[in-house]
Structure formats: structure tokens, C-alpha cells
Design a protein around this motif. Structure first.
Motif: not given
Length: 356
Positions: A49-56
Motif C-alpha cells: 500500500r501507498m497510503g497515509a503513513r508512506v505519504s507522511v
């Protein structure tokens, strides 16, 4: 920025500690509000996944480079004077230490910086793991584990008595670091928009990167006016955790940036959590999780000291000035963390799902 009146008034060492406190408070507030965590980002990525944690994480990583490289172009700092750049780097330490740290932060469910932030919100698991991390880091620096760390670090070191500046080694123009940071920040914003991450989270994520730049600029400014040698550094938690521990145990210890940084992060995270009602006591979820977290803290303490920095010290602070060993250590942290998730956590998650 004229800091001479401040230095004349309170002294060089208290000024350094004050700068560490300020840097830490900014970092603590921003990290608590954005939930910045390398461990969470690596686990999310390992699970496809490339979700919120990776984005932050990407936004923090990239904006640190933008802030720091921008400050350097404006003459507010000189990365060649940074402690991590001015001494020989260790490739072997970055590889081995980075892998160990990556494994440890998944087992402990948070890197050293994240553990400190969580401890400030009432997470007792993080308090215990953080104390173990600090003790092992001190043992690896000056104690029983120091000979092993020193031997591993000397297996492969950088040439010329200094670390490697990747921009200079690749003969890239001075502006390339800023351009790189902006490009990654743009990609991070794209992922963030795709995941519908709120503007407040993104602002605080970039605030973590800003804290790194604040530390670099303040310590560099102090080095220009100080009569005694001043370490040009910024946010990192392996050495500072060990130094802060010894400051409270040794009456001969002196105030310095590191000693202000760790309490500053704690204060910032505590105040931030208190203002939004997120203070809550939490403990271990059983004996096995306690053993796991404690072992992870040991690996992080030794691995971080061997690698010359933690997930923040290498992964954000060191990479923001394009230190060669920091980039290698960061890569190895990702590999160690992802492998641990593949081998330990994902099978356990599948078993739990099958038994539900």
C-alpha cells in the motif's frame, strides 16, 4: 540572525541546550500531530500500500531536504561543517546497523523518535522500550558493547577522513538538492491527495522536516560565534538519548544541544497531545509483546549507534544534507523493517485472520 547577545547573557552551553529544546519542541508537536513514523511507513509499503503513513514519511523526508538545502543556498548553514559530514563515515556500520535498526523498530512497534513521542502521550510500552534503547545506546558508545560496535564500524570506512557528500561526489550543481526535495515533495502530495489526507496532517508532516532545518541553522549559527568548538547537528535520537541519560546520572555532565533536544520532543508531544485530548495511559498487551518490544529496543540501540544515527538522524537529518552513509543506512532500515514484517508480522496476521 544575531545570537551574540543571547550567548553573552546565558553562555554557550546553555544556548546550545536552549536551541536543542526549541528544535525538540517543534519536532515533538509536529511528529505527534502528523503521526510521523518510519516503521509505520515501511510496514504499509511492505503490505503493498501507498497510503497515509508512506505519504507522511515522504513529505517529511522531502521537506527536510527542501528546508535544509534552501537554508544552505541562503548561506544560513554549511553542511560541510556538520558533525556527520566532518568525520569518517562507516559503510559497514550503515549496512549492518541499518538492518538491525530496521528489524528492531518493527519489533518495538516504533523507531526511537516515535517511541519518545508516544511516551509523552502516556504510552508506558514506549517508556520502557525507550529507556532500554537509551541504555543500550550508551553501552554501545562507551560501555561493554563499544568494542563490538567499533570493530564492525571499522570494517569498511569512507576514504579521506570525511564522510561522502553525494551531491559533490556526483558533481551535481548546488541547487540539485533543493530540486530533488521539491520533486519528492510533489510526489508525496500526489499520494496524499489520492488518499484524501487532510491539509493539517500534511502541514505538521512538513513541520517535522522544518524542525530538522531549525536544528541545523541554529547549531551552525552558534558555531560561528562560539569560542569553543560547537557541534553542528540537528534532530537525531541515538546519541542524544544516551547523552541525556548520562546528564541526569553524572554531575559532571554539561549542557549541550542533545540534552535539550530529547526533553524538548517530550514537552512538545505532551503539550500537543494534551491540547487535543490524546493523553492516555497504555501498557503492554501481554508478556510476549513485552519481550518483543524490549528485544527490538536493544537492536535499535546498538544498530542506531553502529549506523551513526536512527531513523531520524540518518533517515531525515543526514539525508537532508546528502550524507552518503545516511542514505545507505536509511535503505538498509527499510530492508530490515520490510523483511521483519514479511517474516514475523504478516504470517501472524494471516493466522489470526484464519482463526477469527
Amino acid at each position: 540572525m544575531d545570537i551574540v547577545p543571547l550567548v553573552d547573557r546565558i553562555g554557550e552551553h546553555p544556548t546550545s541546550a536552549l536551541f536543542g529544546l526549541l528544535t525538540g519542541i517543534i519536532f515533538g508537536v509536529a511528529a505527534q500531530r502528523s503521526a510521523f513514523c518510519l516503521r509505520a511507513a515501511t510496514v504499509e509499503f511492505a503490505r503493498g500500500r501507498m497510503g497515509a503513513r508512506v505519504s507522511v514519511w515522504l513529505l517529511t523526508f522531502s521537506t527536510a531536504a527542501v528546508w535544509v538545502q534552501g537554508a544552505q543556498l541562503l548561506g544560513l548553514m554549511d553542511s560541510s561543517e556538520a558533525r556527520i559530514m566532518a568525520v569518517p563515515g562507516t559503510w559497514s556500520g550503515a549496512i549492518i546497523g541499518g538492518l538491525l535498526f530496521g528489524v528492531g523498530m518493527v519489533l518495538a512497534r516504533g523507531c526511537s523518535g516515535r517511541l519518545l513521542v508516544l511516551a509523552a502521550t502516556g504510552n508506558l510500552r514506549s517508556v520502557v522500550s525507550g529507556l532500554i534503547f537509551a541504555v543500550v545506546a550508551q553501552m554501545s558508545l562507551h560501555g561493554w558493547m563499544a568494542p563490538l560496535r567499533d570493530w564492525l564500524a571499522r570494517l569498511w570506512v569512507t576514504e579521506g577522513g570525511r564522510n561522502v557528500n553525494l551531491l559533490e561526489t556526483l558533481n551535481l550543481p548546488a541547487q540539485s538538492g533543493l530540486v530533488f526535495g521539491l520533486a519528492v515533495a510533489g510526489f508525496a502530495l500526489y499520494i496524499s491527495l489520492r488518499n484524501r489526507i487532510g491539509a493539517r496532517t500534511l502541514i505538521f508532516a512538513s513541520g517535522v522536516g522544518f524542525a530538522v532545518a531549525v536544528g541545523w541553522v541554529l547549531t551552525y549559527s552558534l558555531s560561528l560565534v562560539s569560542f569553543e568548538p560547537v557541534t553542528v547537528t540537528s534532530a537525531t535520537f541515538t546519541g542524544p538519548s544516551a547523552n541525556t541519560l548520562m546528564f541526569f546520572l553524572d554531575r559532571q555532565a554539561v549542557l549541550e544541544f542533545d540534552v535539550g533536544l530529547v526533553p524538548g520532543v517530550f514537552i512538545g508531544a505532551f503539550l500537543s497531545a494534551a491540547l487535543v485530548g490524546e493523553l492516555k495511559f497504555q501498557g503492554f498487551d501481554g508478556e510476549s509483546n513485552m519481550r518483543r518490544s524490549m528485544f527490538g529496543a536493544v537492536l535499535m540501540g546498538f544498530g542506531g549507534m553502529l549506523a551513526g544515527g536512527c531513523a531520524i538522524g540518518n533517515g531525515v537529518t543526514g539525508t537532508s544534507i546528502f550524507t552518503g552513509t545516511s542514505w545507505v543506512a536509511l535503505f538498509c532500515m527499510w530492508i530490515g523493517a520490510m523483511l521483519t514484517d514479511f517474516i514475523v508480522d504478516q504470517p501472524a496476521l494471516r493466522r489470526a485472520t484464519a482463526n477469527a
